[in-house]
Every structure is written in structure tokens, then in C-alpha cells.
Write a protein that holds these residues in place. Structure first.
Motif, PDB file in Angstrom:
ATOM      1  N   GLU A  79       0.839  -1.209   0.000  1.00 18.15           N
ATOM      2  CA  GLU A  79       0.000   0.000   0.000  1.00 18.15           C
ATOM      3  C   GLU A  79       0.870   1.253   0.000  1.00 18.15           C
ATOM      4  N   ILE A  80       1.905   1.249   0.835  1.00 19.83           N
ATOM      5  CA  ILE A  80       2.759   2.438   0.933  1.00 19.83           C
ATOM      6  C   ILE A  80       3.577   2.605  -0.350  1.00 19.83           C
ATOM      7  N   ARG A  81       3.958   1.480  -0.963  1.00 12.98           N
ATOM      8  CA  ARG A  81       4.708   1.571  -2.221  1.00 12.98           C
ATOM      9  C   ARG A  81       3.837   2.235  -3.279  1.00 12.98           C
ATOM     10  N   GLU A  82       2.559   1.865  -3.274  1.00 16.20           N
ATOM     11  CA  GLU A  82       1.591   2.484  -4.198  1.00 16.20           C
ATOM     12  C   GLU A  82       1.461   3.981  -3.922  1.00 16.20           C
ATOM     13  N   LEU A  83       1.435   4.297  -2.645  1.00 21.06           N
ATOM     14  CA  LEU A  83       1.213   5.679  -2.213  1.00 21.06           C
ATOM     15  C   LEU A  83       2.385   6.594  -2.594  1.00 21.06           C
ATOM     16  N   GLY A  84       3.564   6.002  -2.643  1.00 20.54           N
ATOM     17  CA  GLY A  84       4.733   6.796  -3.028  1.00 20.54           C
ATOM     18  C   GLY A  84       5.395   7.463  -1.837  1.00 20.54           C
ATOM     19  N   PRO A  85       6.491   8.185  -2.095  1.00 23.05           N
ATOM     20  CA  PRO A  85       7.219   8.811  -0.998  1.00 23.05           C
ATOM     21  C   PRO A  85       6.413   9.934  -0.351  1.00 23.05           C
ATOM     22  N   MET A  86       6.798  10.295   0.863  1.00 26.01           N
ATOM     23  CA  MET A  86       6.041  11.281   1.610  1.00 26.01           C
ATOM     24  C   MET A  86       6.514  12.677   1.229  1.00 26.01           C
ATOM     25  N   GLU A  87       5.640  13.377   0.525  1.00 28.57           N
ATOM     26  CA  GLU A  87       5.990  14.733   0.077  1.00 28.57           C
ATOM     27  C   GLU A  87       6.180  15.647   1.286  1.00 28.57           C
ATOM     28  N   ALA A  88       5.345  15.445   2.293  1.00 29.94           N
ATOM     29  CA  ALA A  88       5.313  16.392   3.412  1.00 29.94           C
ATOM     30  C   ALA A  88       6.649  16.474   4.138  1.00 29.94           C
ATOM     31  N   ARG A  89       7.405  15.351   4.135  1.00 29.21           N
ATOM     32  CA  ARG A  89       8.638  15.340   4.915  1.00 29.21           C
ATOM     33  C   ARG A  89       9.648  16.373   4.402  1.00 29.21           C
ATOM     34  N   SER A  90       9.728  16.459   3.074  1.00 30.88           N
ATOM     35  CA  SER A  90      10.711  17.378   2.509  1.00 30.88           C
ATOM     36  C   SER A  90      10.343  18.833   2.802  1.00 30.88           C
ATOM     37  N   MET A  91       9.058  19.051   3.084  1.00 36.50           N
ATOM     38  CA  MET A  91       8.625  20.432   3.310  1.00 36.50           C
ATOM     39  C   MET A  91       8.440  20.747   4.790  1.00 36.50           C
ATOM     40  N   ALA A  92       8.603  19.747   5.626  1.00 40.18           N
ATOM     41  CA  ALA A  92       8.315  19.951   7.049  1.00 40.18           C
ATOM     42  C   ALA A  92       9.268  20.968   7.660  1.00 40.18           C
ATOM     43  N   VAL A  93       8.696  21.813   8.480  1.00 37.68           N
ATOM     44  CA  VAL A  93       9.537  22.822   9.140  1.00 37.68           C
ATOM     45  C   VAL A  93       9.464  22.596  10.647  1.00 37.68           C
ATOM     46  N   ILE A  94       9.764  21.370  11.044  1.00 42.70           N
ATOM     47  CA  ILE A  94       9.710  21.083  12.485  1.00 42.70           C
ATOM     48  C   ILE A  94      11.129  20.815  12.980  1.00 42.70           C
TER      49      ILE A  94
END
Lengths: 141, 663
Positions: free
Chosen positions: A126-141
Motif C-alpha cells: 500500500e505504501i509503495r503504491e502511495l509513493g514517498p512522503m511529500e510532506a517530509r521534505s517540506m516539514a519545518v519542524i
């Protein structure tokens, strides 16, 4: 999504049920894809949502939390607490651009090795289908 | 002081080495922060393997140890003890699993090696944050509670009582003996069941160390290993056990009847009843749901007759509390009700019996006085015995019930013996499983008695011209068969008791996929459970015949005695700790704690853990908004380190080259 993407997954599993099921799956040589790694907890009730968030921010593309079936919790009701926390966490994830599908909660009993292996393989797919997490590269935490 | 970590990667013969490049993993670990020594070895759990750790702790002054091998559920204690022998606190060791979760489930060596590196790195990261912890020793209460008074519970109770320890035996039915008391003969020796079980039942009633409580149920269990507090509900018997002499005068005169559970519904019993003349205790019990005096205040005959005045219609349920060190569960099994299998016509045709009903037909104190007769009083001329009814069946229970083949053979013999050798007996079986001592010999003997064996599960039973016709297939001859018979016996599956989930909840044990209680380990821990101090005995763990149940029960008794005899048990120190400097006194944790182990200190306005009651479940730590509550050995710092290690970057080139080396 290209087929190049190989996801990394983490699972927080309870010692008494799902970790034992993982042991059984291993003993029974139930082949699993190598993308998921286990963190042994004593109970899903001790899985602080910040552990899940930490995993997602540190490079996990998906997080599985898995414990005893309702009513079977070794610590009376820890899995119900986990259920509430993961539900709430699921409510806020989209606000950070993280897809809800990346966090999954399941109940896998100690004798369900085959169930464990199937859950792991399906979740990785399922996660392979979903692809990489875009949000991580943009996270400002 | 700088940390000095030693890493040990186990080959486990070829179990790990077969997939994982163990040397490569050890080489990789050597480059990790604070690692001063990293080795791979064939069998870390062997004496030389453990000695290697001990030697290194002394030589290198190691302050942390990581062992990467099998599951910590197997060998964590081994390596903790090895560390302790070398003078290192056992909690400064981290056991990483690269076998069950890595080598055994991964097909490609390169992938398995990379995964093992991640797992080892996580353990190295985590162990850096470990702290010294010290187990507490608590006293074990000397008494033991046994729940269930079937043959397993009886055996366990007698074994424990013989050692001088006191046993509280709780049985929910009016008398002990369980299913074995219903049987007539036992395979393969054809011993009379009563002849071999009643001496044990009587021994229980006469044993001063056994406190026998029948017609009672466990309502609540609290506490922990060595110190359980058990509340037992003593259901109202309406008869004073201390005064009753068991003369049975009341049984004669009672005018009210109900279906007899002990005779599997084949006959009626009175409202005041006991299961059999040999019942232990032989005090009858009044069924409050049918007794006319109790339900409508009419009758009262038994009270008038009773020579000792033992009958009291106003008796109420009472509760008793016991403090015991350990608990043996011997709650037994139930037999499957074949009514849902409409194709076999149970409940529709008079002459279709379950195995337990047939057992009662055979029994000298059963509904027919031991005569194998049909409902019309005549002896059957032909009987069909159908094996695996509900067992080995995808729609009901996948498992084999282990006993049916053998008791079916016993019935074959008894029918030939009692009804006459000209009686035709047909066994419809899938496989004959005669695995025990003397079982195969008994099978041969029955075959020689002229019993017919037809391999194949019948499809249905119909009634034609007053006969039951079993329709099936003989898979050995590849032919359809239609066998007309007078009587059919269904060998129904042994299954978990209906109240198993409730009992499992009360005692804190889990159920397996088959519904039976889950043992700690299917092979090496068949009598212990995941809950320390709660042991299993007999068929509540899985289907068993009498010899297996008795042996298993003695095992459960031995485990309980080991605790009681030692008198001390060490309690894991992995409990919660609330940092008083951080706690803001929000009281969230006090309500979350399932064990009421958190008290609120009004003076300091902070929450405080009572370590004696805390079991370390982490409910408080998982929620504490200020992060003050932490579980020792599973604290935030350790888990974060572990996550970092698991998600660390493994140099791809390293993995690939090593995979080539291996190939």
C-alpha cells in the motif's frame, strides 16, 4: 509513480501479541518484504503519538501500530487507549500534508503469524503504491 | 565516562548466517558510535559464546552489550544473566532479533544483511540510553488456587496438596470429576472410568490440604505473581453442606423434574439432584430456577423429609476472598453441539446421538442403566459412527480433536461386546489417528472384531423406511455408499468452553486462534501463560485425552509448586517513573492507570507511582502531556534512539559488495 521507490516502514508492536505473532511468522518462515522493521513495546498503550510522528519525520514512509485484540490486552485496556490516540492522530495528520493511510492500527493476536506476515506485506505494498512522503521534505519542524 | 559498547552477532548455525552476512554486520557495527568491540560467532547462546561476552566485559571494561541473534522472547534472559555474571547490570544489555524478524523471512541475502545492520544499529543506539535497573524480590504466598475440578484439576490439586501446600479447588458444577465422570469406559485399556477416577475424587474430598468448593465460580482476580487476591462466588446450594449426610431421601420425593445435563438431556432429573451416586461431594443441590418452593413458595417437601434439617430455601450467594501465590487453570473443554450441521439430522432424528450421549447410554448409572438401546427399547442391529464431526472441518474447527478416533474404536468394541458380535458397526473416518501408548494395538484388536471402516466423511443422513441411511463416499474404493443403520453416533469436536473469553479476561490469559487458552510457548512452555503465576492444566489449553490431561496437569502443579517452594519471585523493574520536577499535577495519568498504581501527592501536587502495583504498561507514559511519566527501559530517549537507528542510512555499496562476497 515510478517503480524505483522502495518505502521504509516502522512498526510499534506489543510484546505480548503482535511481537509474538512476528516471532511465529519468523519461525514458520513466512516470507516478508524487508522494508518494515519492528520496535518492541510492552503495550500499544505506551505508544505515544509522538513516536509515530518522530518515525514519519525521521524517514519512515508508513507506521504500523499493532497490539492485542480488543479484550485480550495483557494490561487490561492498553489497546483501547492506543485506538483512541491513533484515531486522534489520524485526524491531525492531513493538516501536515501527511496521508492518513501512512499510519495503520491493527490487532494481531499471538497465534496469528500468518495474519502478521500478510498485514506486513499488504501494508508495504500500500505504501509503495502511495509513493514517498511529500510532506517530509517540506516539514519545518 | 564514555560508553563502551560490545556487539555480538550470532550465526545461529546457518539459521542467520544462511541469509545474513554476519561478519559484514559485525564489521559494520564496529564503525558505530561508542562500539569498542564487535564480533560474530557461531552460537552466542552456547557456553563459549556467553564466555566471550563475559571475557570482553572484563577485558575491555564494556559498559553496554548488544547481542544480535534470535528473539528476545527466547534468549534475552540468557544474555542478561551472562552480563550479570560479569558484573554488568543486566539491563545494560539490548537483545536485537535478526533471526525471526530478518534472516528467516527475507529471501535475498543483500536485503537481509542490510536489514540486520539496521536492527543492530538501532540496538546500539538504544543501549546507549539504557540505565541500571534492579529487580525487586517479593514473597510468594504459599497457597495455590486450582480452577476446575475435572480430572486435570483433581490431579493438579492432589499433586500440590501432597507437598503440604494448601489448595483451594473451585468447581462450578455441583460435584467434581468433570467429563471423565460421565464416561463409562476409557480407551485403550477399557478401564472403567469411574473405577479409576473416583479414588482420586475421594482423595480430594479427604485431603486436609484441599479446600474443595463446588457450585462456585471465580469472579475476580487482582494482584500479581506470588500475591493474587481471588474472589470466589459460592452459589447458593440451598443445602447446608456441613449438616447434609448425603442420604438421598430428598431425591426420592422431589416432584419437580428438569432435563438432566449430566445425562446430556437423555433423561430427567429432579429439582434437587446430584449427578451420580458416586458424586463428590455427595451433597445434592437444588436447582433454584425450577424448584417450586423457591420459584413459587409451594411444595417444601424435601425440607420436611430431610432427617438432619440441612435444607434452607433462603440461602443466598456468598463471596469468599482468598490470597494465593499462583493459579492453575483447569477449566476443561466443551463438546460441540452438532445441531447446526443439519445434514447429520441431530435433533431431527431420534437415533442420532452425540458421543457424550452414547457415553451415558453405556454407563451403568446412565438413563438406560447401561443398556445400549434405541428410544423404542430395542437393541440396534447396526450402528454408524461418524468421525470428525466439527473437527478438521473448515466450517467449524480446523484442528483435530485428538480423542475421537480412539473413543470411536472404544464404542466399536463396546457395541460388539454389549449388543452382540453380530451387530454391524460402520466407522466413517477421514484418517485414523491412533498415536498413543497402546492405541494402535487397540485399533488392530477392534479391526479383528469385524468392524467396518469406510474412509470418507458422509455427506448426509436421511431417514428411509424407519432406518437411518448414511450417504457418503468410500474414497478408497472411489464409490458412493448408502448404509442403512439403526443408530448413528456423531464424534463431536472438543472445543473451548462457551465462557472461555470471560474466564480469559478474569485471569488475564489470552486465547489462541482455536479458542483454547494460549500457552507461553507451544513446545517449551505448554503449561505456563503470558501472565506470571497463572498456569494451565488439561484440555483448556487444547484437546487432550485423559493421559495427556493428567500429565499436563502434573506439569502445571509442578510450576505452581516451584513458585511456592522457592517462596520468592523477582519482579521486573521495568515500571513507570514520574519525574517530580516535570510533573505538573494534571492528574491525567491517575485516571488512565488500569491498576490504580498512581497516587496524587496533595502536598507536592504531583502524581507518584506505587511501584508494587505498577506493571509497566505505559498507559501513563503514552499520554503524559509534560513527558514526566516514563517507563523504565522503554523511555522516550531509548525509543527515539531506536527509531533513529532503524531509519539510519546504510551505505548501499557496502551491502552490495558483501552480498557478492557471499554469493
Amino acid at each position: 509513480m515510478s517503480n524505483e521507490f522502495e518505502p521504509t516502514l516502522l512498526a510499534f508492536v506489543c510484546n505480548w501479541c503482535t511481537y509474538t505473532a512476528a516471532d511465529l511468522a519468523g519461525t514458520s518462515r513466512m516470507v516478508q518484504q524487508p522494508n518494515l522493521r519492528l520496535v518492541r513495546m510492552m503495550c500499544t498503550g505506551m505508544v505515544d503519538p509522538k513516536y509515530v510522528i518522530k518515525a514519519l519525520l525521521s524517514g519512515a514512509d508508513g507506521v504500523l501500530v499493532s497490539g492485542c485484540h480488543p479484550g485480550d490486552c495483557h494490561y487490561i485496556n492498553g489497546n483501547f487507549k492506543a485506538r483512541r490516540r491513533i484515531k486522534l492522530l489520524n485526524e491531525i495528520l492531513p493538516q501536515f500534508g501527511i496521508e492518513r493511510e501512512r499510519v495503520k492500527l491493527t490487532w494481531i493476536g499471538a497465534s496469528e503469524g500468518n495474519e502478521f506476515a500478510a498485514t506486513v506485506n499488504n501494508f508495504i505494498n500500500e505504501i509503495r503504491e502511495l509513493g514517498p512522503m511529500e510532506a517530509r521534505s517540506m516539514a519545518v519542524i | 565516562m564514555a560508553k563502551k559498547i560490545g556487539v555480538y552477532v550470532c550465526h545461529c548455525g546457518s539459521n542467520i548466517q544462511g541469509r545474513v552476512n554476519c561478519k559484514g554486520v559485525a564489521d559494520y557495527a564496529r564503525g558505530l558510535k561508542d562500539v569498542v568491540v564487535s564480533r560474530d560467532y557461531q552460537f552466542m547462546c552456547s557456553d563459549p559464546g556467553q564466555d566471550m561476552i563475559i571475557k570482553d566485559i572484563r577485558e575491555y571494561g564494556l559498559s553496554r552489550v548488544v547481542v544480535a541473534s534470535c528473539s528476545p522472547r527466547l534468549h534475552e534472559k540468557t544474555f542478561q544473566k551472562a552480563c550479570a555474571r560479569a558484573g554488568l547490570n543486566p539491563y545494560l544489555m539490548q537483545h536485537a532479533c535478526i533471526r525471526e524478524h530478518c534472516s528467516w523471512i527475507t529471501t535475498k541475502p543483500a536485503e537481509a544483511t542490510a536489514k540486520a545492520m539496521h536492527i543492530v544499529e538501532a540496538a546500539v543506539e538504544r543501549v546507549g540510553g539504557h540505565q541500571e535497573l534492579f529487580s525487586r524480590e517479593v514473597d510468594v504466598l504459599p497457597d495455590v488456587m486450582v480452577v476446575g475440578g475435572g480430572i486435570a484439576g483433581i490431579q493438579a490439586s492432589l499433586d500440590i496438596a501432597k507437598s503440604g501446600h494448601k489448595v483451594h479447588l473451585v468447581e462450578k458444577s455441583p460435584s467434581i470429576g468433570g467429563h471423565m465422570a460421565q464416561f463409562d469406559k476409557t480407551f485403550p485399556t477399557l478401564d472403567c472410568a469411574a473405577c479409576i477416577s473416583t479414588p482420586k475424587m475421594v482423595a480430594v474430598s479427604q485431603e486436609p490440604n484441599i479446600n474443595l468448593m463446588t457450585w462456585s465460580e471465580v469472579e475476580d482476580v487482582s494482584g500479581f505473581v506470588g500475591n493474587y487476591t481471588v474472589t470466589v462466588k459460592r452459589k447458593a446450594r440451598f443445602i447446608n453442606e456441613d449438616i447434609c449426610t448425603g442420604c438421598g431421601a430428598c431425591l426420592e420425593k422431589c416432584p419437580t423434574t428438569a432435563l438432566s445435563e449430566f445425562n446430556e438431556g437423555l433423561s430427567m432429573r429432579k429439582a434437587i439432584f446430584r449427578n451420580s451416586p458416586q458424586a463428590v461431594p455427595n451433597t445434592p443441590v437444588i436447582d433454584g430456577s425450577v424448584c417450586k418452593k423457591i420459584t413459587k413458595d409451594k411444595c417444601g417437601l424435601c425440607q420436611k423429609i430431610c432427617p438432619t434439617g440441612a435444607i434452607d430455601y433462603h440461602m443466598k450467594d456468598t463471596r469468599e476472598v482468598f490470597h494465593v501465590g499462583s493459579i492453575v487453570l483447569a477449566t476443561g473443554y466443551a463438546t460441540m453441539d452438532p445441531t447446526p450441521m443439519a445434514e447429520y439430522g441431530f435433533g431431527k432424528y431420534d437415533e442420532v446421538y452425540t458421543a457424550l450421549q452414547f457415553e451415558r447410554l453405556n454407563n451403568a448409572v446412565g438413563p438406560t442403566g447401561g443398556q445400549i438401546v434405541m428410544k423404542n427399547g430395542q437393541s440396534p442391529e447396526s450402528v454408524a459412527i461418524i468421525h470428525c464431526v466439527g473437527s478438521r472441518d473448515q466450517n467449524y474447527h480446523e484442528y483435530c480433536s485428538r480423542t475421537c478416533c480412539m473413543y470411536a474404536l472404544k464404542y466399536d468394541h463396546l457395541i460388539k461386546d454389549k449388543v452382540g458380535h453380530d451387530t454391524k458397526v460402520y466407522n466413517f473416518y477421514i484418517d485414523m489417528r491412533c498415536f498413543g501408548k497402546g492405541y494402535e494395538e487397540f485399533f488392530k484388536r477392534v479391526q479383528e472384531e469385524g468392524v467396518t471402516f469406510i474412509r470418507g466423511r458422509p455427506s448426509e443422513i436421511v431417514q428411509e423406511n424407519g432406518k437411518l441411511v448414511v450417504i457418503g463416499e468410500d474414497t478408497l474404493l472411489s464409490m458412493n455408499v448408502r448404509v442403512p443403520v439403526d443408530m448413528v453416533i456423531l464424534c463431536t469436536a472438543m472445543q473451548a468452553q462457551d465462557d472461555m473469553p470471560e474466564v480469559a479476561r478474569i485471569f488475564g490469559v489470552a486465547q489462541g486462534q482455536d479458542g483454547f487458552f494460549l500457552e507461553e510457548h507451544p513446545k517449551l512452555g505448554p503449561v505456563s501463560t503470558a501472565t506470571d503465576g497463572v498456569f494451565l492444566a488439561g484440555a483448556c489449553q487444547g484437546p487432550k485425552d485423559i493421559p495427556d490431561a493428567v500429565a499436563h496437569a502434573s506439569g502445571g502443579a509442578a510450576q505452581a509448586l516451584a513458585l511456592a517452594a522457592r517462596g520468592k519471585v523477582s519482579i521486573s523493574p521495568t515500571t513507570s517513573w514520574i519525574n517530580p520536577d516535570i510533573c505538573v499535577g494534571c492528574k491525567v495519568c491517575t485516571k488512565l492507570c488500569p491498576y490504580s498504581a498512581i497516587e496524587f501527592d496533595e502536598r507536592r501536587q504531583i502524581a507518584v507511582i506505587n511501584e508494587a502495583m505498577c506493571k509497566g504498561c505505559g498507559s501513563c507514559a503514552g499520554y503524559c502531556p509534560s513527558g514526566a511519566a516514563q517507563i523504565k527501559h522503554f523511555n522516550e530517549n531509548q525509543i527515539f534512539n531506536e527509531i533513529d537507528g532503524l531509519l539510519g542510512m546504510i551505505p548501499d555499496i557496502l551491502v552490495e559488495t558483501q552480498a557478492e562476497d557471499q554469493a
